[in-house]
Design a protein around this motif. Structure first.
Motif, short mmCIF file in Angstrom:
data_model
loop_
_atom_site.label_atom_id
_atom_site.label_comp_id
_atom_site.label_asym_id
_atom_site.label_seq_id
_atom_site.Cartn_x
_atom_site.Cartn_y
_atom_site.Cartn_z
N MET A 1 0.86 -1.13 0.01
CA MET A 1 -0.01 0.02 0.24
C MET A 1 0.72 1.29 0.08
SD MET A 1 -2.86 -1.02 2.68
CE MET A 1 -3.71 0.83 2.52
N LEU A 2 2.17 1.22 0.95
CA LEU A 2 2.93 2.29 0.90
C LEU A 2 3.41 2.69 -0.61
CD1 LEU A 2 4.71 4.55 2.63
CD2 LEU A 2 6.50 2.54 2.89
N ALA A 3 4.06 1.73 -1.36
CA ALA A 3 4.50 1.75 -2.71
C ALA A 3 3.73 2.27 -3.59
CB ALA A 3 5.07 0.29 -3.05
N LEU A 4 2.42 1.63 -3.52
CA LEU A 4 1.10 2.21 -4.34
C LEU A 4 0.88 3.81 -4.04
CD1 LEU A 4 -1.24 1.44 -6.28
CD2 LEU A 4 -2.60 0.95 -4.29
N GLY A 5 0.82 4.07 -2.90
CA GLY A 5 0.34 5.39 -2.73
C GLY A 5 1.65 6.47 -3.08
N VAL A 6 2.79 6.12 -2.78
CA VAL A 6 3.98 6.85 -3.38
C VAL A 6 3.76 7.02 -4.85
CG1 VAL A 6 6.30 7.10 -3.79
CG2 VAL A 6 5.52 6.43 -1.40
N ALA A 7 3.41 5.79 -5.58
CA ALA A 7 3.15 5.99 -7.10
C ALA A 7 2.16 6.99 -7.46
CB ALA A 7 2.87 4.46 -7.63
N LEU A 8 1.15 6.99 -6.55
CA LEU A 8 -0.08 7.74 -7.10
C LEU A 8 0.38 9.29 -6.69
CD1 LEU A 8 -3.12 6.05 -5.25
CD2 LEU A 8 -2.74 6.28 -7.72
N VAL A 9 0.76 9.58 -5.63
CA VAL A 9 1.30 10.87 -5.51
C VAL A 9 2.24 11.34 -6.64
CG1 VAL A 9 2.93 12.27 -4.09
CG2 VAL A 9 1.23 10.89 -2.93
N THR A 10 3.19 10.50 -7.15
CA THR A 10 4.24 11.05 -8.25
C THR A 10 3.57 11.01 -9.43
OG1 THR A 10 5.23 8.76 -8.37
CG2 THR A 10 6.21 10.40 -6.83
N TRP A 11 2.40 10.49 -9.60
CA TRP A 11 1.68 10.33 -10.91
C TRP A 11 1.25 11.52 -11.61
CZ3 TRP A 11 1.90 5.67 -13.60
CH2 TRP A 11 1.11 5.70 -14.97
N PHE B 1 -2.87 12.97 -5.49
CA PHE B 1 -2.09 13.29 -4.09
C PHE B 1 -3.09 12.78 -2.87
CE2 PHE B 1 -0.66 15.50 -0.46
CZ PHE B 1 0.85 15.49 -0.70
N TYR B 2 -4.32 13.14 -2.96
CA TYR B 2 -5.27 12.84 -1.87
C TYR B 2 -5.29 11.07 -1.75
CZ TYR B 2 -6.87 17.56 -1.58
OH TYR B 2 -7.25 18.62 -0.97
N MET B 3 -5.06 10.62 -2.91
CA MET B 3 -5.48 9.16 -2.93
C MET B 3 -4.22 8.56 -2.29
SD MET B 3 -7.75 7.86 -6.18
CE MET B 3 -6.61 8.72 -7.24
N GLY B 4 -2.93 9.04 -2.96
CA GLY B 4 -1.78 8.59 -2.52
C GLY B 4 -1.32 8.48 -1.18
N THR B 5 -1.69 9.73 -0.54
CA THR B 5 -1.41 10.23 0.69
C THR B 5 -2.27 9.26 1.86
OG1 THR B 5 -1.00 12.37 0.26
CG2 THR B 5 -1.45 12.02 2.51
N LEU B 6 -3.59 9.03 1.35
CA LEU B 6 -4.41 8.33 2.24
C LEU B 6 -3.87 6.65 2.23
CD1 LEU B 6 -8.13 9.62 1.18
CD2 LEU B 6 -7.10 9.67 3.35
N SER B 7 -3.54 6.35 1.26
CA SER B 7 -2.77 5.22 1.11
C SER B 7 -1.69 4.94 1.86
CB SER B 7 -2.53 4.82 -0.39
OG SER B 7 -1.81 3.43 -0.38
N VAL B 8 -0.80 6.08 1.94
CA VAL B 8 0.57 5.94 2.71
C VAL B 8 0.25 5.94 4.32
CG1 VAL B 8 2.33 7.22 3.47
CG2 VAL B 8 1.88 6.74 1.09
N LEU B 9 -1.09 6.85 4.65
CA LEU B 9 -1.46 6.83 5.94
C LEU B 9 -2.05 5.59 6.45
CD1 LEU B 9 -2.67 10.73 6.09
CD2 LEU B 9 -0.53 9.60 7.14
N ALA B 10 -2.97 4.78 5.70
CA ALA B 10 -3.56 3.69 5.90
C ALA B 10 -2.56 2.40 6.09
CB ALA B 10 -4.44 3.31 4.70
#
Length: 334
Positions: free
Chosen positions: A146-156, A303-312
């Motif tokens: 989930m962390l890796a996915l969240g970072v990928a979304l933030v940088t997308w 960014f919102y989706m990625g940050t939520l994924s990182v926090l989760a």
């Protein structure tokens, strides 16, 4: 040492506050329109401050006795050259990591940097499994995904950002962001390895954590001065070592010095991955301050989706399965 130990939580909270303020103030220091300071000299100065603080703490730890302090330094540093030399590896890597930090925050806003830098949790976990044989539960592996996915979304990049890249100015901006993301990625890798290596040294040694920090500072100053000489030697000769230093720069230096001491305590009393997740909790504060005060950050849906994924991922990793307590023989027959 358990998570109920107050020293764990004091160090944990201190690290969250220190990391948030360091990233935001460092970002501000790299963007404010004043005479630019040399990041390489700031890193050396921070190492020197950290070393002096560690000396004071070792002196205080030994009852404020100069005699006992000198004996500890002689026994733990001078008479153990092999043990001391082991600290050269993490110290050299920390020096590289700190320089990458300044590069990244020269091109990325604080919020984006905070989220993407959490890749160090993934690299730390992988190095922990490989180097210290740490076992992770299934939910922890899933949290790392989930962390890796969240970072990928933030940088997308969004569709608007992709469309804007056709102009020369936006191509330059995209290139700068790429340099920033590259610096973050390299920093995450170096952070994972050096953190686990240092954790292993701390937990297999009887030396005080403050003595280890003195050793780290010694090597850090040496490696830092080499970087200054190689990359900024001419600038130092022309305008001096402390050129461009302001109160903001000195604040960055002291925050970075205190951060090294706080991280050492977190590693000593908890583990290195907990250190990484403590840093994750500063993301929300960084986003809010970066948006409302620095005005260099406009969040997108990605960014919102990625940050939520990182926090989760942070919450999921920290969750511990309740341990089943088996009844004793007497209890079983009651």
């Amino acid at each position: 040492m358990t998570r109920k130990d107050p020293r764990v939580w004091i160090s944990f909270i201190a690290l969250v506050l220190q990391n948030t303020s360091l990233v935001l103030i460092l970002r501000y220091s790299r963007t404010v329109k004043t005479e630019k300071y040399l990041s390489s000299t700031a890193i050396v100065t921070a190492e020197a401050v950290k070393g002096l603080l560690s000396v004071v703490l070792v002196w205080w730890e030994n009852g404020c006795s100069i005699t006992r302090f000198c004996r500890v330094v002689q026994e733990e540093i001078y008479q153990k050259p092999y043990e001391t030399s082991k600290l050269a590896i993490p110290s050299g890597i920390y020096s590289i990591q700190n320089n990458l930090l300044f590069i990244a925050l020269s091109y990325l806003n604080a919020a984006t940097y905070q989220v993407t830098y959490q890749l160090k949790i993934l690299t730390t976990a992988l190095f922990s499994v490989y180097m210290v044989k740490k076992k992770l539960d299934k939910h922890q592996w899933f949290s790392l995904f989930m962390l890796a996915l969240g970072v990928a979304l933030v940088t997308w990049p969004t569709s608007e950002e992709s469309a804007k890249r056709s102009s020369n100015q936006n191509q330059v901006t995209w290139l700068q962001q790429s340099i920033g993301f590259g610096a973050v990625l390299l920093s995450a890798i170096t952070s994972g390895f050096s953190g686990v290596y240092f954790e292993k040294l701390l937990k297999t040694s009887s030396s005080s954590v403050w003595v280890k920090n003195i050793q780290l500072a010694i090597f850090g100053i040496i490696f830092g001065l080499i970087v200054v000489f190689c990359f900024d030697g001419k600038a130092v000769m022309e305008k001096g070592f402390f050129q461009g230093y302001t109160n903001i720069v000195w604040t960055v230096i002291f925050l970075q010095a205190f951060g090294g001491l706080i991280i050492a305590n977190v590693i000593k009393y908890a583990d290195n991955i907990v250190k990484g997740f403590a840093t994750s909790l500063s993301i929300v504060l960084s986003c809010i301050i970066s948006y409302f005060f620095l005005h260099d950050f406009t969040p997108s849906s990605f960014f919102y989706m990625g940050t939520l994924s990182v926090l989760a991922a942070t919450v999921l990793y920290a969750w511990e399965k309740p341990k089943m307590i088996l009844p004793t023989t007497e209890q079983a027959y009651v």
